[in-house]
Scaffold this motif. Sequence first.
Motif, mmCIF file in Angstrom:
data_model
loop_
_atom_site.group_PDB
_atom_site.id
_atom_site.type_symbol
_atom_site.label_atom_id
_atom_site.label_comp_id
_atom_site.label_asym_id
_atom_site.label_seq_id
_atom_site.Cartn_x
_atom_site.Cartn_y
_atom_site.Cartn_z
ATOM 1 N N GLU A 44 0.825 -1.200 0.000
ATOM 2 C CA GLU A 44 0.000 0.000 0.000
ATOM 3 C C GLU A 44 0.862 1.254 0.000
ATOM 4 O OE1 GLU A 44 -3.948 -1.671 2.380
ATOM 5 O OE2 GLU A 44 -2.808 0.011 3.172
ATOM 6 N N ARG A 45 0.280 2.327 -0.519
ATOM 7 C CA ARG A 45 0.970 3.600 -0.493
ATOM 8 C C ARG A 45 1.158 4.049 0.957
ATOM 9 N NH1 ARG A 45 -1.127 7.939 -4.754
ATOM 10 N NH2 ARG A 45 -0.633 6.127 -6.050
ATOM 11 N N GLU A 46 2.334 4.571 1.260
ATOM 12 C CA GLU A 46 2.729 4.880 2.630
ATOM 13 C C GLU A 46 2.949 6.380 2.794
ATOM 14 O OE1 GLU A 46 6.502 3.604 5.528
ATOM 15 O OE2 GLU A 46 6.681 3.497 3.362
ATOM 16 N N PHE A 47 2.432 6.941 3.871
ATOM 17 C CA PHE A 47 2.656 8.355 4.181
ATOM 18 C C PHE A 47 4.122 8.584 4.527
ATOM 19 C CE2 PHE A 47 2.101 12.515 5.778
ATOM 20 C CZ PHE A 47 2.728 12.608 7.008
ATOM 21 N N VAL A 48 4.681 9.663 3.977
ATOM 22 C CA VAL A 48 6.069 10.016 4.254
ATOM 23 C C VAL A 48 6.151 11.297 5.078
ATOM 24 C CG1 VAL A 48 8.263 10.733 3.213
ATOM 25 C CG2 VAL A 48 6.932 8.857 2.191
ATOM 26 N N ALA A 49 5.559 12.371 4.550
ATOM 27 C CA ALA A 49 5.652 13.669 5.232
ATOM 28 C C ALA A 49 4.563 14.589 4.708
ATOM 29 C CB ALA A 49 7.026 14.295 5.001
ATOM 30 N N ALA A 50 4.238 15.606 5.502
ATOM 31 C CA ALA A 50 3.230 16.581 5.104
ATOM 32 C C ALA A 50 3.632 17.957 5.611
ATOM 33 C CB ALA A 50 1.860 16.192 5.638
ATOM 34 N N ILE A 51 3.120 18.974 4.931
ATOM 35 C CA ILE A 51 3.412 20.349 5.316
ATOM 36 C C ILE A 51 2.182 21.200 5.070
ATOM 37 C CG2 ILE A 51 4.381 20.933 3.046
ATOM 38 C CD1 ILE A 51 6.506 22.612 4.586
ATOM 39 N N SER A 52 1.964 22.162 5.950
ATOM 40 C CA SER A 52 0.787 23.016 5.839
ATOM 41 C C SER A 52 0.948 24.049 4.734
ATOM 42 C CB SER A 52 0.554 23.720 7.179
ATOM 43 O OG SER A 52 1.675 24.546 7.499
ATOM 44 N N ARG A 53 -0.115 24.775 4.472
ATOM 45 C CA ARG A 53 -0.094 25.815 3.439
ATOM 46 C C ARG A 53 1.014 26.835 3.682
ATOM 47 N NH1 ARG A 53 -5.679 28.744 3.292
ATOM 48 N NH2 ARG A 53 -4.247 30.299 2.471
ATOM 49 N N SER A 54 1.148 27.251 4.904
ATOM 50 C CA SER A 54 2.136 28.290 5.234
ATOM 51 C C SER A 54 3.557 27.749 5.308
ATOM 52 C CB SER A 54 1.786 28.917 6.581
ATOM 53 O OG SER A 54 2.049 28.004 7.620
ATOM 54 N N GLY A 55 3.672 26.436 5.453
ATOM 55 C CA GLY A 55 4.985 25.840 5.672
ATOM 56 C C GLY A 55 5.393 25.816 7.129
ATOM 57 N N GLY A 56 4.535 26.342 7.990
ATOM 58 C CA GLY A 56 4.883 26.447 9.398
ATOM 59 C C GLY A 56 4.666 25.191 10.208
ATOM 60 N N THR A 57 3.925 24.251 9.653
ATOM 61 C CA THR A 57 3.632 22.992 10.358
ATOM 62 C C THR A 57 4.024 21.817 9.481
ATOM 63 O OG1 THR A 57 1.737 24.058 11.420
ATOM 64 C CG2 THR A 57 1.869 21.661 11.543
ATOM 65 N N THR A 58 4.751 20.881 10.053
ATOM 66 C CA THR A 58 5.166 19.692 9.313
ATOM 67 C C THR A 58 4.908 18.437 10.143
ATOM 68 O OG1 THR A 58 7.433 19.847 10.144
ATOM 69 C CG2 THR A 58 6.965 20.916 8.035
ATOM 70 N N ASP A 59 4.832 17.305 9.462
ATOM 71 C CA ASP A 59 4.672 16.020 10.133
ATOM 72 C C ASP A 59 5.385 14.956 9.303
ATOM 73 O OD1 ASP A 59 1.879 13.902 11.171
ATOM 74 O OD2 ASP A 59 3.885 14.186 12.029
ATOM 75 N N TYR A 60 5.850 13.924 9.973
ATOM 76 C CA TYR A 60 6.604 12.873 9.312
ATOM 77 C C TYR A 60 6.156 11.505 9.814
ATOM 78 C CZ TYR A 60 9.784 16.681 8.183
ATOM 79 O OH TYR A 60 10.322 17.857 7.720
ATOM 80 N N ALA A 61 6.338 10.511 8.966
ATOM 81 C CA ALA A 61 6.214 9.140 9.437
ATOM 82 C C ALA A 61 7.271 8.922 10.518
ATOM 83 C CB ALA A 61 6.424 8.167 8.288
ATOM 84 N N ASP A 62 6.891 8.261 11.575
ATOM 85 C CA ASP A 62 7.804 8.098 12.717
ATOM 86 C C ASP A 62 9.146 7.510 12.303
ATOM 87 O OD1 ASP A 62 5.213 7.224 15.137
ATOM 88 O OD2 ASP A 62 5.993 9.164 14.470
ATOM 89 N N SER A 63 9.114 6.551 11.399
ATOM 90 C CA SER A 63 10.338 5.851 11.012
ATOM 91 C C SER A 63 11.286 6.721 10.200
ATOM 92 C CB SER A 63 9.992 4.597 10.214
ATOM 93 O OG SER A 63 9.312 4.949 9.021
ATOM 94 N N LEU A 64 10.801 7.871 9.717
ATOM 95 C CA LEU A 64 11.609 8.721 8.845
ATOM 96 C C LEU A 64 12.064 10.010 9.521
ATOM 97 C CD1 LEU A 64 9.502 8.326 5.594
ATOM 98 C CD2 LEU A 64 11.535 7.043 6.288
ATOM 99 N N LYS A 65 11.572 10.273 10.718
ATOM 100 C CA LYS A 65 11.966 11.492 11.421
ATOM 101 C C LYS A 65 13.465 11.528 11.625
ATOM 102 C CE LYS A 65 7.594 12.208 13.829
ATOM 103 N NZ LYS A 65 6.879 12.196 15.123
ATOM 104 N N GLY A 66 14.045 12.676 11.328
ATOM 105 C CA GLY A 66 15.478 12.847 11.496
ATOM 106 C C GLY A 66 16.274 12.624 10.227
ATOM 107 N N ARG A 67 15.694 11.913 9.256
ATOM 108 C CA ARG A 67 16.411 11.680 7.985
ATOM 109 C C ARG A 67 15.785 12.459 6.832
ATOM 110 N NH1 ARG A 67 16.746 7.030 5.355
ATOM 111 N NH2 ARG A 67 14.858 6.093 6.216
ATOM 112 N N PHE A 68 14.476 12.650 6.867
ATOM 113 C CA PHE A 68 13.773 13.328 5.779
ATOM 114 C C PHE A 68 13.297 14.697 6.257
ATOM 115 C CE2 PHE A 68 12.200 9.490 3.060
ATOM 116 C CZ PHE A 68 13.479 8.958 3.076
ATOM 117 N N THR A 69 13.322 15.665 5.347
ATOM 118 C CA THR A 69 12.832 17.008 5.654
ATOM 119 C C THR A 69 11.962 17.507 4.515
ATOM 120 O OG1 THR A 69 14.835 17.514 6.924
ATOM 121 C CG2 THR A 69 13.455 19.366 6.240
#
Length: 125
Positions: A44-69
Amino acid sequence: QVQLVESGGGLVQAGESLRLSCAASGRTFSSYAVGWFRQVPGKEREFVAAISRSGGTTDYADSLKGRFTISRDNAKNTMYLQMNSLKPEDTAVYYCAARRTYDSERLYTGEYDVWGQGTQVTVSS
């Protein structure tokens, strides 16, 4: 509605970096929350990261935090995914996605309604 085109994928060795870009057409890119997903054949397709309209809020898949931006430049109608210390298990087709929202700080980990065509990332060991 925007159209999305990914670029920047390729073949790299483990430990190297890549930066993916997602270029959006139209003048309303700043009206969309955007994100990155990836998919391996047969999974299945897997979530990697997301960012808000302003760019001020971001979220990452737990396993990718610290390596992906994830980041975005609304003036250039472009979103980016900087991937560092790549591993063979990061091999996948990477997709960018967009969802129109009135909330400048909201982001989404799913239920996007606009998708790019994908770019292949292959990490060799």
